[in-house]
Motif scaffolding. Structure first.
Motif, mmCIF file in Angstrom:
data_model
loop_
_atom_site.group_PDB
_atom_site.id
_atom_site.type_symbol
_atom_site.label_atom_id
_atom_site.label_comp_id
_atom_site.label_asym_id
_atom_site.label_seq_id
_atom_site.Cartn_x
_atom_site.Cartn_y
_atom_site.Cartn_z
ATOM 1 N N VAL A 75 3.137 -5.516 2.258
ATOM 2 C CA VAL A 75 2.248 -6.402 3.032
ATOM 3 C C VAL A 75 2.197 -7.884 2.834
ATOM 4 O O VAL A 75 2.576 -8.588 3.682
ATOM 5 C CB VAL A 75 0.601 -5.939 3.296
ATOM 6 C CG1 VAL A 75 -0.378 -6.774 3.786
ATOM 7 C CG2 VAL A 75 0.271 -4.551 3.469
ATOM 8 N N HIS B 262 0.904 4.514 1.671
ATOM 9 C CA HIS B 262 0.509 5.294 2.813
ATOM 10 C C HIS B 262 0.912 6.816 2.671
ATOM 11 O O HIS B 262 2.076 6.992 2.056
ATOM 12 C CB HIS B 262 0.941 4.653 3.985
ATOM 13 C CG HIS B 262 0.073 5.183 5.052
ATOM 14 N ND1 HIS B 262 0.389 6.520 5.836
ATOM 15 C CD2 HIS B 262 -1.011 4.790 5.840
ATOM 16 C CE1 HIS B 262 -0.566 6.645 6.902
ATOM 17 N NE2 HIS B 262 -1.354 5.384 6.774
ATOM 18 N N HIS C 49 -1.477 -14.690 11.963
ATOM 19 C CA HIS C 49 -1.621 -13.475 13.169
ATOM 20 C C HIS C 49 -2.482 -12.368 12.652
ATOM 21 O O HIS C 49 -2.422 -12.083 11.651
ATOM 22 C CB HIS C 49 -0.252 -13.168 13.666
ATOM 23 C CG HIS C 49 0.388 -14.334 14.581
ATOM 24 N ND1 HIS C 49 -0.132 -14.466 15.854
ATOM 25 C CD2 HIS C 49 1.317 -15.117 14.446
ATOM 26 C CE1 HIS C 49 0.698 -15.644 16.340
ATOM 27 N NE2 HIS C 49 1.657 -15.702 15.299
ATOM 28 N N SER C 50 -3.190 -11.635 13.487
ATOM 29 C CA SER C 50 -3.814 -10.492 13.400
ATOM 30 C C SER C 50 -2.728 -9.612 12.582
ATOM 31 O O SER C 50 -1.647 -9.417 13.027
ATOM 32 C CB SER C 50 -4.390 -9.940 14.426
ATOM 33 O OG SER C 50 -5.650 -10.572 14.502
ATOM 34 N N GLY C 51 -3.439 -8.745 11.515
ATOM 35 C CA GLY C 51 -2.413 -7.792 10.820
ATOM 36 C C GLY C 51 -1.329 -8.436 9.772
ATOM 37 O O GLY C 51 -0.675 -7.640 9.011
ATOM 38 N N CYS C 52 -1.424 -9.639 9.504
ATOM 39 C CA CYS C 52 -0.607 -10.297 8.663
ATOM 40 C C CYS C 52 -0.828 -9.897 7.311
ATOM 41 O O CYS C 52 -0.105 -10.204 6.218
ATOM 42 C CB CYS C 52 -0.352 -11.750 9.019
ATOM 43 S SG CYS C 52 -1.523 -12.906 8.407
ATOM 44 N N GLY C 53 -2.056 -9.728 6.884
ATOM 45 C CA GLY C 53 -2.581 -9.573 5.615
ATOM 46 C C GLY C 53 -3.558 -10.440 5.023
ATOM 47 O O GLY C 53 -3.593 -10.677 3.882
ATOM 48 N N LYS C 54 -4.364 -11.274 5.928
ATOM 49 C CA LYS C 54 -5.284 -12.032 5.580
ATOM 50 C C LYS C 54 -6.411 -11.439 4.755
ATOM 51 O O LYS C 54 -6.913 -11.777 3.669
ATOM 52 C CB LYS C 54 -5.734 -12.896 6.650
ATOM 53 C CG LYS C 54 -4.784 -13.539 7.573
ATOM 54 C CD LYS C 54 -5.440 -14.380 8.535
ATOM 55 C CE LYS C 54 -6.110 -13.610 9.601
ATOM 56 N NZ LYS C 54 -5.120 -12.676 10.675
ATOM 57 N N SER C 55 -6.988 -10.279 5.274
ATOM 58 C CA SER C 55 -8.146 -9.773 4.739
ATOM 59 C C SER C 55 -7.681 -9.069 3.373
ATOM 60 O O SER C 55 -8.388 -9.244 2.530
ATOM 61 C CB SER C 55 -8.548 -8.554 5.575
ATOM 62 O OG SER C 55 -9.382 -8.928 6.732
ATOM 63 N N THR C 56 -6.384 -8.683 3.372
ATOM 64 C CA THR C 56 -5.908 -7.870 2.281
ATOM 65 C C THR C 56 -6.013 -9.042 0.893
ATOM 66 O O THR C 56 -6.085 -8.825 -0.127
ATOM 67 C CB THR C 56 -4.509 -7.428 2.323
ATOM 68 O OG1 THR C 56 -4.387 -6.635 3.335
ATOM 69 C CG2 THR C 56 -3.895 -6.876 0.933
ATOM 70 N N ILE D 121 4.037 0.421 2.156
ATOM 71 C CA ILE D 121 3.733 -0.446 3.333
ATOM 72 C C ILE D 121 3.870 -1.751 2.414
ATOM 73 O O ILE D 121 2.952 -2.038 1.869
ATOM 74 C CB ILE D 121 2.597 -0.369 4.016
ATOM 75 C CG1 ILE D 121 2.408 1.213 4.586
ATOM 76 C CG2 ILE D 121 2.537 -1.428 5.252
ATOM 77 C CD1 ILE D 121 1.476 1.387 5.420
ATOM 78 N N PHE E 232 0.885 -1.112 -0.016
ATOM 79 C CA PHE E 232 0.005 -0.080 0.214
ATOM 80 C C PHE E 232 0.935 1.262 0.194
ATOM 81 O O PHE E 232 1.966 1.223 0.592
ATOM 82 C CB PHE E 232 -0.865 -0.035 1.528
ATOM 83 C CG PHE E 232 -1.985 -0.939 1.584
ATOM 84 C CD1 PHE E 232 -3.135 -0.896 0.539
ATOM 85 C CD2 PHE E 232 -1.857 -2.044 1.860
ATOM 86 C CE1 PHE E 232 -4.036 -1.886 0.488
ATOM 87 C CE2 PHE E 232 -2.848 -3.284 2.196
ATOM 88 C CZ PHE E 232 -4.022 -2.986 1.300
HETATM 89 N N1 LIG Z 1 -5.797 0.296 2.592
HETATM 90 C C1 LIG Z 1 -4.640 0.027 3.383
HETATM 91 N N2 LIG Z 1 -3.706 1.124 3.408
HETATM 92 C C2 LIG Z 1 -2.396 1.110 4.044
HETATM 93 N N3 LIG Z 1 -2.154 -0.120 4.757
HETATM 94 C C3 LIG Z 1 -3.205 -1.168 4.759
HETATM 95 C C4 LIG Z 1 -4.263 -0.872 4.051
HETATM 96 N N4 LIG Z 1 -5.265 -2.063 4.473
HETATM 97 C C5 LIG Z 1 -4.449 -2.990 4.988
HETATM 98 N N5 LIG Z 1 -3.045 -2.286 5.428
HETATM 99 C C6 LIG Z 1 -2.125 -2.908 6.369
HETATM 100 O O1 LIG Z 1 -1.890 -4.267 5.981
HETATM 101 C C7 LIG Z 1 -1.580 -5.192 6.949
HETATM 102 C C8 LIG Z 1 -2.520 -6.045 7.018
HETATM 103 O O2 LIG Z 1 -3.860 -6.063 6.983
HETATM 104 P P1 LIG Z 1 -5.279 -6.886 6.910
HETATM 105 O O3 LIG Z 1 -5.228 -7.646 5.682
HETATM 106 O O4 LIG Z 1 -6.326 -6.440 7.303
HETATM 107 O O5 LIG Z 1 -4.545 -7.863 8.112
HETATM 108 P P2 LIG Z 1 -5.491 -9.045 8.820
HETATM 109 O O6 LIG Z 1 -6.726 -9.184 8.079
HETATM 110 O O7 LIG Z 1 -4.607 -10.162 8.645
HETATM 111 O O8 LIG Z 1 -5.873 -8.921 10.354
HETATM 112 C C9 LIG Z 1 -2.086 -4.229 8.198
HETATM 113 O O9 LIG Z 1 -0.642 -3.862 8.788
HETATM 114 C C10 LIG Z 1 -2.564 -2.943 7.666
HETATM 115 O O10 LIG Z 1 -2.187 -1.965 8.489
#
Ligand SMILES: Nc1ncnc2c1ncn2[C@@H]1O[C@H](COP(=O)(O)OP(=O)(O)O)[C@@H](O)[C@H]1O
Ligand SMILES: [Mg+2]
Lengths: 342, 284
Positions: free
Chosen positions: B23, B15, B42-49, B21, B13
């Protein structure tokens, strides 16, 4: 049932009526009585103290040989205005009767011809003036909303659009209605030269309404843009996955979600519009409350000041009512408030 | 035909203040039709991404996501998402929310057919008696069920679950897991799920894809789970095989999870020997 009525009252901002209602129904009487005393009693005490101080001080101050009008004089002025109004109503009834008689006497003439021959020439009553002011402010407000809401949606959806429109917001928002008025008056005067003064779209009316628009537009624009920009990103993702398209996304997701903020902006707008209207009417000679104040200022009768004070109170009360209406509307569209009632 | 392929996917991303950033990087795996695949990390590793890229809500910075041999460019109803926090529109009733999806996907069907479709899926998820309530009038579990019904009603090829049970209490969570498994089995669904719960991943999936911590998170290990379907909760949770899988996952997540400059992983909250019948107790 009772709870539902109370919820409605709260949503509509009529919280004053809740304690008496509950007391009548015999619920928590002691507590509600206390609450009622606080809600009504305290403001009432303040008003009484204010009226008393006003009365005392007004008696001491002399302006050009006259005393400053106190509550007594202002009440008297209001009474006089009411009698004037009744007289003019009676006058109108007589005129209508005469007109009907004339119609039967001259059946060969059309109504418009006859009206031209014997027009109703009395000056507008105070109620007419209030009505004119309300009509003008609503016209200006509706035009402002029609411009500001679509523009606000655009600004909220697209950062580029916001960057382009922002400078205009920043520069034009602080401009006083008194500065807009001459420009608007000249433009409207030139473009509407042929419009007769007594038509619905009289020049003075259009000028005042447009000035209201120019000054009240900004609050709705900014709030709509904010509301739209703050729509939950999850909802927008839902719209994308559901393939709602541009139109569907705006009408099914963005607008419902931003509605409370849009209404908040509209509430601020109508407040600004009402404030601006009086100045605009003074200068454009639109026959509303502003013109009333101006005419009183120009005349020099004994009760000029008292009459103006009546107008000031009227303006204040109407502004307050408009604000309450907008708050009620805003609550009705806010999720949680009305949803809970349904 | 290949179903879902994730090829060399990387994501960063930009920022405004923090700059670039990183990911995800170098993500590779594939999924067959009808499979239930879970990505755990783990939380924040990028699963949702990652899930968003499969959905088409976001595009990879490098590599590609291919669905049925076509590159994913934008979201389509064929890949329905059940969101992390239900994401129901609060101004619409339960059925109103489902109808929004049905109306959009089945524009050519009659109004009656669309309504029947919405009602059918609400019945399937057990919300027959709550269709006309608003989201704030129903429980968290029921909201998540509504989200499930909304996704199912679109008639998707692939269901994407972004931690759909994460915010629920243990009992509701187990219930919803079992119902999702039943749906997967009976309706022949393909499910791509993201979670941070080890037990949930093992109990529900055919494959558990383990991600290490970011930045530049990637896939560390893929665990094949061969419990028979339909799955029986008690039998599975009590089995030695389950404890073995669980051990594998936890060992990975708490020893080798930290990649590069990532923060140290938190200590495990439960050991593999702890007999836990109800899933949960997941490292978060
Ligand atoms: N739109 C975005 N802009 C900047 N950073 C992002 C964005 N979306 C996610 N991130 C970063 O990407 C990382 C992974 O996020 P995310 O996929 O939500 O994690 P998870 O679902 O595993 O908890 C996080 O560190 C978050 O801060
Ligand atoms: Mg997530």
């Amino acid at each position: 049932m009772l709870n539902k009525i109370i919820l409605y009252l709260n949503v509509l901002g009529l919280t004053w009526f809740v304690p008496p209602l509950k007391m009548v129904c015999g619920q928590d009487v002691a507590y509600e009585a206390k609450r009622f005393v606080r809600m009504i009693g305290l403001p009432l005490i303040a008003v009484v103290i204010f009226l008393f101080l006003w009365h005392v001080i007004a008696g001491q101050v002399k302006i050009k040989g006259q005393i400053l009008p106190g509550p007594v004089e202002v009440t008297a002025a209001a009474g006089k205005m009411y009698r004037d109004y009744q007289a003019s109503q009676a006058n109108y009834v007589t005129y209508q009767a005469d007109f009907a008689k004339a119609q039967t006497e001259y059946p060969q003439m059309s109504e418009t011809e006859l009206r031209e021959l014997m027009p109703y020439t009395a000056a507008p009553t105070y109620l007419d003036q209030i009505w004119t002011s309300l009509k003008t402010v609503f016209t200006g407000f509706v035009i402002a909303s029609l411009i500001a809401i679509p523009l606000g949606i655009l600004c909220g959806m697209s950062a580029a659009a916001f960057e382009m429109i922002n400078p205009f917001i920043q520069v034009f928002r602080p401009v006083s209605p008194l500065a807009w008025l001459p420009i608007v008056a000249i433009i409207v005067g030139a473009t509407m030269a042929d419009v007769p003064a007594n038509s619905f779209w009289a020049k003075s009316y259009v000028v005042a309404a447009v000035v209201v628009t120019l000054c009240s537009l900004w609050a709705t624009l900014i709030n709509t843009a904010n509301g739209v920009a703050q729509v939950d990103k999850d909802y927008l993702n839902v719209a994308k996955v559901l393939n709602l398209g541009w139109f569907g996304t705006i009408f099914k997701v963005v607008l419902p979600s931003a509605l409370p903020q849009i209404f908040n902006g509209m509430r601020l707008s109508i407040g600004v519009g009402w404030m601006v209207l009086i100045a605009a009417e003074m200068l454009s000679q639109n026959p509303g409350l502003g013109k009333f104040v101006w005419d009183m200022y120009q005349s020099s009768s004994d009760d000029t000041l008292a009459l103006i004070m009546v107008a000031v109170l009227t303006i204040g009360v109407i502004g307050f009512i408009l604000d309450r209406i907008m708050i009620a509307l805003q609550r009705m569209v806010s999720p949680g408030a009305m949803l809970a009632v349904r | 035909m290949k179903f879902l392929e994730i090829i060399n996917v990387a994501k960063h991303f930009n920022h405004p203040t923090k700059g670039k950033i990183e990911v995800l990087s170098n993500i590779n795996f594939s999924m067959k039709k009808g499979e239930f695949i879970t990505v755990i990390g783990h939380s924040g590793c990028g699963k949702s991404t990652l899930l968003n890229m499969v959905a088409g809500l976001d595009l990879p910075s490098g590599g590609s996501v291919c669905f049925e041999e076509k590159e994913v460019m934008r979201p389509v109803p064929e890949r329905a998402v059940v969101f992390q926090n239900h994401s129901l529109l609060p101004w619409r009733t339960v059925i109103g929310n489902v109808m929004l999806a049905v109306n959009s996907v089945f524009k050519d069907k009659s109004k009656k057919e669309r309504l029947e479709r919405a009602e059918h899926w609400l019945k399937v998820v057990g919300l027959k008696d709550h269709m006309h309530k608003y989201p704030h009038e129903i429980s968290g579990g029921q909201r998540q069920r509504t989200g499930l019904a909304r996704a199912l009603a679109m008639g998707p090829e692939l269901m994407l679950f972004d931690e759909p049970f994460g915010a629920l209490d243990e009992l509701t969570r187990s219930q919803l897991q079992d119902e999702s498994l039943r749906l997967h089995f009976e309706e022949n669904l393909s499910v791509f799920m993201v979670t941070h719960s080890v037990d949930e991943a093992i109990y529900m999936s055919d494959k558990v894809v383990m991600m290490n911590n970011g930045p530049n998170a990637t896939i560390g290990k893929i665990l094949e789970i061969d419990f028979p379907r339909p799955r029986e909760r008690l039998k599975i949770f009590e089995s030695a095989q389950f404890a073995h899988y669980r051990n594998e996952c936890i060992r990975f997540l708490f020893s080798r999870a930290t990649g590069g400059t990532g923060e140290p992983a938190p200590a495990p909250v439960a050991t593999a020997e702890t007999p836990i019948v109800v899933p949960g107790a997941a490292p978060a």
